[in-house]
Each structure stands twice: as structure tokens, then as C-alpha cells.
Design a protein around this motif. Structure first.
Motif, PDB file in Angstrom:
ATOM      1  N   GLY A  17      38.366  56.106  42.301  1.00 19.50           N
ATOM      2  CA  GLY A  17      38.419  55.137  42.988  1.00 19.50           C
ATOM      3  C   GLY A  17      38.367  53.636  42.756  1.00 19.50           C
ATOM      4  O   GLY A  17      38.719  53.376  41.392  1.00 19.50           O
ATOM      5  N   PRO A  18      38.385  52.527  43.654  1.00 19.89           N
ATOM      6  CA  PRO A  18      38.368  51.128  42.900  1.00 19.89           C
ATOM      7  C   PRO A  18      37.583  50.945  41.720  1.00 19.89           C
ATOM      8  O   PRO A  18      36.549  51.494  41.624  1.00 19.89           O
ATOM      9  CB  PRO A  18      37.787  50.511  43.970  1.00 19.89           C
ATOM     10  N   HIS A  19      38.279  50.096  40.913  1.00 18.91           N
ATOM     11  CA  HIS A  19      37.458  49.914  39.616  1.00 18.91           C
ATOM     12  C   HIS A  19      38.053  48.463  39.323  1.00 18.91           C
ATOM     13  O   HIS A  19      38.312  47.582  40.067  1.00 18.91           O
ATOM     14  CB  HIS A  19      37.766  50.853  38.349  1.00 18.91           C
ATOM     15  N   TRP A  20      37.648  47.961  37.981  1.00 19.77           N
ATOM     16  CA  TRP A  20      37.717  46.427  37.727  1.00 19.77           C
ATOM     17  C   TRP A  20      39.400  46.175  37.611  1.00 19.77           C
ATOM     18  O   TRP A  20      40.091  46.923  37.098  1.00 19.77           O
ATOM     19  CB  TRP A  20      37.204  46.302  36.385  1.00 19.77           C
ATOM     20  N   LEU A  21      39.716  45.290  38.491  1.00 17.49           N
ATOM     21  CA  LEU A  21      41.092  44.897  38.320  1.00 17.49           C
ATOM     22  C   LEU A  21      41.789  44.400  36.820  1.00 17.49           C
ATOM     23  O   LEU A  21      41.035  43.882  36.203  1.00 17.49           O
ATOM     24  CB  LEU A  21      41.188  43.547  39.208  1.00 17.49           C
ATOM     25  N   PRO A  22      43.024  44.819  36.704  1.00 27.73           N
ATOM     26  CA  PRO A  22      43.409  44.664  35.360  1.00 27.73           C
ATOM     27  C   PRO A  22      43.726  43.046  35.099  1.00 27.73           C
ATOM     28  O   PRO A  22      44.876  42.607  35.431  1.00 27.73           O
ATOM     29  CB  PRO A  22      44.849  45.315  35.562  1.00 27.73           C
ATOM     30  N   LEU A  23      42.717  42.383  34.735  1.00 29.53           N
ATOM     31  CA  LEU A  23      42.756  40.990  34.677  1.00 29.53           C
ATOM     32  C   LEU A  23      44.044  40.327  33.684  1.00 29.53           C
ATOM     33  O   LEU A  23      44.503  39.203  33.878  1.00 29.53           O
ATOM     34  CB  LEU A  23      41.483  40.259  34.120  1.00 29.53           C
ATOM     35  N   GLY A  24      44.311  41.220  32.764  1.00 30.33           N
ATOM     36  CA  GLY A  24      45.392  40.743  31.749  1.00 30.33           C
ATOM     37  C   GLY A  24      46.809  40.233  32.266  1.00 30.33           C
ATOM     38  O   GLY A  24      47.105  39.045  32.273  1.00 30.33           O
TER      39      GLY A  24
END
Ligand code: B12
Ligand code: SF4
Length: 470
Positions: A17-24
Motif C-alpha cells: 500500500g501507500p508508502h513514501w513518495l519517491p522524492l528524487g
């Protein structure tokens, strides 16, 4: 120019399920967009939510995205345990795409030349932070002269991409991603708290060099900061754009590196009223915590601190060169508890000479020190880390980067004395029951009753999904 970025793959059966958004790619994409370039992201992680745990369907959707968007550049992100996925993606993408294909991220940074060698479809690799390198490329700078990009044809020395002045980066544009997915309420981002969240960075880099970690390679040794004004504006705008977001996870490697800065951030959150608008979580080293500052942080909305405790035994802390002590870790947990901040403890397993007695000791330590949430992770040997250099047997240099061989390498337990069967028995009979009970209780303790029905519904849906998958 048109850029399509593809997030590093995922073992679909691990989807949670939802996890940390790929910030790179949020940072790279926003900078390119600001300079007039067109950017799309095909997010192989979020795609699982839309398309199900079906790798074939996800690959097809990725190829369709390439055909429809017709990018000039495809950029893949890489992490070592999933490098086989990048190998596979590059191959199938090359069949339908003849533009420039690049890979960047932790794995490409650690092994740039080897990545080019093993993935022949690539034209080049990004080393370190990719924002300025890709912008320079988009602006037509001579490829060979761009810092942080290493080309197949270029035999020169590799250089690192590094954003020296973080404030020159535009605020990350989260709309490049499926924000409905990433901001869906979940208890797994600010662990235990059932919240809708976003992820952000207020600094980059780490001053330490723990033996298993590659952060100071990718982002450089030492820490660079955003100014307090930048942070305030970034938070304010994001909360305005996503009014349903209740929490922010600050992904900095060492948020507490500069206590004066943290104090300033807190005071500004309080003065501006932001402290009442959202709650936040951070990652910090145990040896940086002071009672007064923690109390101020709590007042400013900090509800969770994730600490790399790593081990309950000093010999294990020393063996991974953590530079902290068991005492410091225990004190850190107490200080957070006194300040009313919930703690997540990251612990390592499969460590040097680990025995069944050590595992039991870890469990006893957890029961005694009671971090609010905790997780146990195997000690992994990522290229670029000291540990890989010393014990990785040049795996990536000498073996094929197939799924089977990469998984075998990462699953190998070369350090501990516990047999796989003993570990399984220990987990089933001792660790798992405690873990489940503890986390279930915490979830209902920290979340208001009005959120319980939704939490129960989600837990049930997850169970049913698992059942169906079987
Ligand atoms: C959030 C996160 C996740 C999220 C989202 C991942 C994502 N797509 O970004 C999720 C939860 C999905 C995830 C999963 C995994 N992750 Co992760 N994750 C992170 C974390 C904590 C933050 C990433 C981040 O936002 N960084 C900040 C941004 C600004 O940096 P960045 O993403 O690295 O991107 C910059 C550069 O790398 C570069 N760059 C990146 N891609 C590209 C591409 C091109 C073309 C170019 C030129 C440049 C470039 O430019 C970017 C901007 O400066 C990092 C730790 C870290 N600090 O990076 C670990 C980390 C990247 N993850 C890691 C691992 C191991 C995993 C997993 C394999 C864990 C597992 N065993 O399952 C999985 C992989 C997928 C899977 N099987 O599920 C390791 C990678 C180790 C390594 N050396 O390879 C890290 C470093 C954690 C660690 N210290 O061990 N992860
Ligand atoms: S584990 Fe944490 S403290 Fe150690 S080097 Fe990595 S980011 Fe820094």
C-alpha cells in the motif's frame, strides 16, 4: 525536451500500500519543468495499486506510457536489491524506444561503469544527485562536460552531481505522482498513526559512515540545509494544495544534526500556527537528543521520531560502526517518551556472530525498553558501503545481475550463526506474536476512536487480499 522517469521496481508480492513518495524524481522533475521541459513519471510502485500485483500488466503500461508520451530521455532510478528490475526494464524499453536512456540513484552511483557494462541499453548513468546534471543536459550542454553524468562513450573520470545550494531547487511538485494514492490514510508512514501524509526533505546528506549505509556516498559526506524560510514556504504551500494531508514525514538522514536549526524550525511552526495544522515525523540519531529541544519539538507538532537503534548489544553496534552506545539508545527512548514523542526503533538482524541468545536478548530489550513501534531488518551489503567492500565478495562485479542471483546474494546470511530453520522457529514462536500484539495495541492507543472503523476495514481488506493472493 521530454523526460519520462521510471521509479525503481518492486517485488509485486511485497506490495504493502501507500508508502513514501519517491522524492528524487519529484525534485528532478520539478526543476526540469520549471525550465520549460516536459516531464512525466511512470511510478512502478504506485502502478501496483491501479493494476494489481501483475508484473506483466505493469510492464505493458510502462511501455504504453513511453509510446504515448514519446520522451527524448528515459531515466531509471536504481537501488541495488532491485537492480535486476532495472536490467529488465532497460531491455524491454529499448525495444520500443531509441532516445537517450539513463539510470541514476544509489546503485548507479556506487557502480557507474559496471552499471553501463551490465546494462548495455543505457547511454549513460547519473552519479549522486541528478537535478543539475539533467538540467544541464536538457539545456544542451556538451554531455561529456556535465558534472554527475557519465556516458558510455566517455572514458574520463567520474564526477558527482551535488546540489550545493538546496534553496535554488523549486518546491517539489507532488502532482507528478499519483497523490491520491500517496496521500491515502495509512499507519505505515508515520508509523502507527493513521494519517494522510506527504514526504519532504529539509536537508540532505549525513556526516556519518555506518558500515552498511550508502547515504553519504549518494549525497556526500556532511549535511546541506534548506533555509528556514524555504522550509516554511514549502510546508505551507503543500498543506494548502493538499488540504486533506494531516502529517509530513521529513526524510532527512539526520534531521537533528544542527539543534539550533531544529529549534528555529519549531519556533516558526508554533508562531505561524502551522504546529496546529499538521503533525510531523523525522529520522534522527540517538546521540543528538536533548530534553528541552524534544519538548519544544512536541509542542511544534512532532509526534514521531525514527531512530536507527540498530542493536541491543554493544558488540553489534560497534561491528556496524554506528558510533553510538546501548546506553545512548535507551536514554533516547526515555527522553522521547518523557517528551510525549512516539519512537520507532530500527534494529538489525543477521549481524556478525549473531546467535539465538542474541535474538532472545533483542526481544528482551524490546520488551524492556518498549519503543512504540519497531522493525527488524537484515544487515545488507549494498555496493558503495564499507560492508560491501569488506565482505561483498565483489558480487556485483563478478556475477550476473539476474533476479535469481541478486536475490540469492541479498538473502545470503554470511554473518550470523543462526540457521534458517532456527530463525524461522524463533520468528514464529517468539518475535512475530510479540510484534503483532504490540503494534495492534499501539495503533488503537495512538489513534482517536473515530479512526478505528476505517483502520479495521483496512486491516480486513488487507487480510482478504492476502487470502485471494494465495
Ligand atoms: C522513500 C524510500 C523508499 C520508498 C520509495 C522509493 C523511491 N522510489 O524513491 C519505498 C518504500 C518504495 C522504497 C522501497 C525500497 N527501498 Co528505499 N528508500 C527510500 C529512502 C528512505 C528515501 C528516498 C528518497 O526520497 N531520497 C531523497 C531523494 C532526493 O534522493 P533519491 O531518491 O536518491 O534521488 C536522487 C539521486 O539518487 C539521483 N537519482 C535518483 N534516480 C535517478 C535517476 C537518474 C536518471 C538520475 C540522473 C539521477 C537519479 O537524483 C535524485 C535527486 O537528487 C531511501 C534512503 C535515501 N535517503 O535515499 C531508501 C533507499 C533508497 N531504499 C533502499 C532499499 C534497499 C529499498 C528496497 C530494496 C527495500 C527492500 N528491501 O524492499 C525497496 C525497493 C523496492 C521494493 N522492493 O520494494 C536503499 C537502497 C540501498 C542501495 N544502495 O541500493 C536506501 C538507500 C535505504 C538504505 N539506506 O538502505 N524505498
Ligand atoms: S545509517 Fe543513518 S547515521 Fe549511519 S550513515 Fe546512514 S544515514 Fe548516516
Amino acid at each position: 525536451m521530454r523526460f519520462l522517469f521510471i521509479t525503481h521496481g518492486i517485488e509485486t508480492n511485497l506490495f504493502q500500500g501507500p508508502h513514501w513518495l519517491p522524492l528524487g524524481f519529484a525534485y528532478i522533475g520539478t526543476l526540469l519543468k520549471k525550465h520549460g521541459h516536459e516531464v512525466e513519471v511512470f511510478d512502478r510502485y504506485a502502478a501496483i495499486d491501479r493494476l494489481g500485483q501483475d508484473a506483466e500488466k505493469i510492464n505493458q503500461a510502462m511501455l504504453n506510457a513511453i509510446k504515448t508520451f514519446a520522451p527524448d530521455v528515459v531515466g531509471l532510478s536504481t537501488v541495488s536489491p532491485m537492480i535486476h528490475d532495472a536490467v529488465y526494464c532497460a531491455k524491454i524499453i529499448r525495444d520500443v524506444f531509441d532516445g537517450t536512456m539513463l539510470a541514476g540513484g544509489h546503485h548507479a552511483t556506487a557502480l557507474p561503469r559496471l552499471t553501463l557494462e551490465k546494462i548495455p541499453e543505457l547511454d549513460g548513468v547519473g552519479i549522486g544527485e541528478g537535478e543539475e546534471s539533467l538540467l544541464a543536459f536538457a539545456q544542451g550542454k556538451k554531455p561529456d562536460e556535465i558534472k554527475g553524468l557519465h556516458w558510455r562513450k566517455n572514458s574520463g573520470k567520474e564526477s558527482f552531481g551535488r546540489v550545493e545550494q538546496l534553496d535554488l531547487l523549486p518546491f517539489p511538485d507532488f502532482s507528478l505522482f499519483d497523490t491520491a494514492f500517496y496521500t491515502r490514510r495509512t499507519s505505515s508512514i508515520i508509523r502507527g498513526f493513521h494519517l494522510s501524509t506527504l514526504s519532504m526533505l529539509t536537508s540532505r546528506g549525513c556526516s556519518q559512515r555506518c558500515s552498511f549505509c550508502t547515504e553519504s556516498l549518494t549525497y556526500g559526506g556532511g549535511v546541506r540545509f534548506h533555509s528556514i524560510d524555504y522550509i516554511m514556504e514549502m510546508v505551507k504551500r503543500a498543506l494548502k494544495q493538499y488540504p486533506h494531508v494531516e502529517g509530513i514525514y521529513f526524510h532527512d538522514n539526520d534531521f537533528m544534526f544542527d539543534p539550533a536549526r531544529v529549534e528555529n524550525i519549531c519556533r516558526r511552526f508554533i508562531e505561524t500556527g502551522l504546529a496546529k495544522r499538521f503533525v510531523w515525523a523525522i529520522q534522527a540519531r540517538a546521540d543528538r537528543l536533548k530534553p528541552d529541544l524534544l519538548r519544544l519539538m512536541r509542542k511544534a507538532g512532532c509526534i514521531k521520531m525514527e531512530i536507527g537503534v540498530e542493536a541491543a548489544l554493544q558488540k553489534n553496534l560497534d561491528s556496524v560502526r554506528k558510533g553510538t552506545t546501548v546506553d545512548t539508545n535507551e536514554k533516547a527512548l526515555r527522553l522521547c517518551r518523557d517528551a510525549g514523542i512516539s519512537v520507532h526503533a530500527y534494529l538489525l538482524t543477521k549481524t556478525q556472530n549473531e546467535s539465538l541468545a542474541d535474538l532472545d536478548f533483542t526481544l528482551k530489550w524490546l520488551k524492556k525498553n518498549r519503543p512504540d513501534t519497531f522493525s527488524l531488518h537484515p544487515l545488507l551489503r549494498h555496493p558503495g558501503s564499507v560492508l560491501y567492500k569488506e565482505t561483498g565478495n565483489r558480487f556485483f562485479e563478478t556475477q550476473n545481475w539476474t533476479r535469481e542471483s541478486v536475490l540469492r546474494f541479498y538473502n545470503e546470511d554470511i554473518f550470523s550463526k543462526v540457521t534458517p530453520q532456527e530463525r524461522k522457529n524463533w520468528a514464529l514462536s517468539r518475535y512475530n506474536p510479540f510484534y503483532k500484539r504490540h503494534h495492534r495495541i499501539i495503533r488503537y492507543k495512538v489513534n482517536p476512536i473515530r479512526k478505528w472503523p476505517q483502520m479495521l476495514y483496512e486491516a480486513l481488506a488487507r487480510r482478504l487480499k492476502k487470502l485471494f493472493a494465495k
